[in-house]
Design an enzyme around this catalytic site. Structure first.
Site, PDB file in Angstrom:
ATOM      1  CG  ASP A 155      -1.433  -7.489  -5.022  1.00 29.75           C
ATOM      2  OD1 ASP A 155      -0.579  -8.343  -4.761  1.00 29.75           O
ATOM      3  OD2 ASP A 155      -1.957  -6.754  -4.163  1.00 29.75           O
ATOM      4  N   GLY A 160      -2.948  -6.175   1.388  1.00 30.26           N
ATOM      5  CA  GLY A 160      -3.451  -7.432   0.838  1.00 30.26           C
ATOM      6  C   GLY A 160      -4.671  -7.086  -0.010  1.00 30.26           C
ATOM      7  NE  ARG A 174      -0.339  -0.487  -1.718  1.00 25.79           N
ATOM      8  CZ  ARG A 174       0.147  -1.658  -1.285  1.00 25.79           C
ATOM      9  NH1 ARG A 174      -0.526  -2.374  -0.392  1.00 25.79           N
ATOM     10  NH2 ARG A 174       1.303  -2.110  -1.727  1.00 25.79           N
TER      11      ARG A 174
HETATM   12  O1  MRU Z   1       1.905  -4.640  -0.482  1.00 20.87           O
HETATM   13  P1  MRU Z   1       0.943  -5.662   0.070  1.00 20.87           P
HETATM   14  O2  MRU Z   1       1.346  -6.173   1.408  1.00 20.87           O
HETATM   15  O3  MRU Z   1      -0.475  -5.153   0.032  1.00 20.87           O
HETATM   16  O4  MRU Z   1       1.031  -6.857  -0.948  1.00 20.87           O
HETATM   17  C1  MRU Z   1       0.182  -7.948  -0.764  1.00 20.87           C
HETATM   18  C2  MRU Z   1       0.421  -9.074  -1.684  1.00 20.87           C
HETATM   19  O5  MRU Z   1       1.231  -9.004  -2.594  1.00 20.87           O
HETATM   20  C3  MRU Z   1      -0.440 -10.272  -1.504  1.00 20.87           C
HETATM   21  O6  MRU Z   1       0.248 -11.422  -1.865  1.00 20.87           O
HETATM   22  C4  MRU Z   1      -1.702 -10.143  -2.383  1.00 20.87           C
HETATM   23  O7  MRU Z   1      -2.334  -8.913  -2.145  1.00 20.87           O
HETATM   24  C5  MRU Z   1      -2.650 -11.240  -2.154  1.00 20.87           C
HETATM   25  S1  MRU Z   1      -3.352 -11.172  -0.542  1.00 20.87           S
HETATM   26  C6  MRU Z   1      -4.486 -12.413  -0.380  1.00 20.87           C
END
Ligand code: MRU
Length: 336
Positions: free
Chosen positions: A233, A48, A88
């Site tokens: 993101d 997230g 990431r």
């Molecule tokens: O791969 P992830 O689980 O890190 O992806 C997270 C998301 O796509 C969320 O929707 C985004 O980071 C927003 S979290 C408030």
């Protein structure tokens, strides 16, 4: 305020709730080495955008402490901070937070820790503001009646240090008595929806059901959903928004159905250096996430895959971007 603590600084260590084990087990990792933090970010122990930003900020403190313990050179510390920053690539919050704390390294370790605490605090406060602004937006556009809301991935307390972004709006709506039910997309391939969002909704006694990602368009086009909300993101300055793979399908369906599609994210997720979504780097993850399920082979050995972690929703399909400062009316042509 949520009781879930995905990321915390405790006694000089970074404590992460291991999200790979939710909903079966609540296990915490206590980390004091940068490589272990990088591994945790890559494996989605912590995930997230806002949460990995906070983890990255504390990670710089860990890098300095580790350097002191192991008598590392200045170059070695810089290299490990670079690796942390790049663990990431799509969520801008990670690079943003690491760069921000890096600016105070010359002032010493305690200044770095204070800056990391400040980032965590700002994130914690942003959740309540986004919740209120998003809930007001929905009520202004759809009326003060209980709604059926669809969400994708996990954007709650597990993804932030607050009540969350999109899920924070859902929580605020629930507190106002305005949630009939939440449709939580399961979110293939790592199931952030069925494992994490459902876990949070269950804990908060918010009525929900989970659905396969492929059922989301059907749910929307059949009139079951009043509005969809997702996190982000990275958001380009024209409003194009990168979020978990599958988000753009939800946006297209909402556009076709004529219902609101909201992106909810803190200002730290807005990357004004990117003109539009074509400039956003999308993380491609490994084959095994699709060819195997918990170690079980579910595809022919050697099958080629296409496994992007995120997609970009063009701004023309976004009704509004909600941040802790305001609602940007993207559908009316507003830029960020
Ligand atoms: O791969 P992830 O689980 O890190 O992806 C997270 C998301 O796509 C969320 O929707 C985004 O980071 C927003 S979290 C408030």
């Amino acid at each position: 305020m949520s009781s879930i603590k995905a990321v915390e600084w405790v006694d000089g260590k970074l404590v992460l709730l291991d999200q790979t084990q939710i909903p079966v087990e609540e296990k915490y990792l206590h980390l004091s080495e940068v490589d272990a933090i990088i591994d945790a970010i890559k494996r989605l122990v912590v995930r997230g955008a806002p949460a990995i930003g906070v983890a990255g900020a504390y990670g710089v403190v860990i890098a300095l402490d580790e350097a002191e313990r192991k008598k590392l050179s200045r170059e070695e510390v810089e290299r490990s901070i670079d690796a942390l920053r790049d663990a990431r690539p799509t969520a801008v919050n990670l690079a943003w937070a690491v760069d921000r704390v890096r600016k105070v390294v010359s002032q010493g370790r305690d200044a770095v820790l204070a800056e990391a605490h400040q980032i965590a605090k700002e994130d914690r406060l942003s959740g309540d503001a986004m919740g209120a602004i998003g809930a007001d937006w929905l009520t202004n556009h759809l009326g003060a009646k209980p709604l059926t809301l669809l969400t994708h991935c996990n954007t709650g307390s597990l993804a932030t240090t607050s009540i969350g972004t999109a899920l924070g709006v859902v929580r605020t709506m629930h507190e106002r008595g305005l949630v009939k039910e939440v449709y939580a997309d399961e979110t293939r391939p790592l199931l952030q929806g069925s494992r994490l969002t459902a876990w949070e909704l269950e804990k908060s006694a918010i009525p929900y059901r989970i659905l396969p990602d492929g059922a989301a368009t059907m749910a929307i086009l059949s009139g079951r959903i009043d509005a969809a909300l997702i996190g982000a993101d990275r958001i380009a300055r024209n409003g194009d928004s990168a979020n978990k793979i599958g988000s753009v399908a939800v946006a297209l369906a909402c556009h076709e159905a004529g219902i609101p599609f909201l992106v909810v994210a803190p200002e730290s997720t807005v990357d004004r250096s990117k003109r539009d979504g074509s400039e956003i780097h999308i993380e491609i993850r490994k084959d095994e996430e699709i060819t195997h399920f918990k170690g079980l082979q579910v595809a022919p050995l050697g099958a080629k895959t296409f496994n992007p972690a995120f997609d970009v929703t063009p701004s023309k399909y976004i009704s509004a971007v909600i941040t802790e400062q305001r609602a940007y009316e993207i559908a009316k042509g507003e830029q960020l």
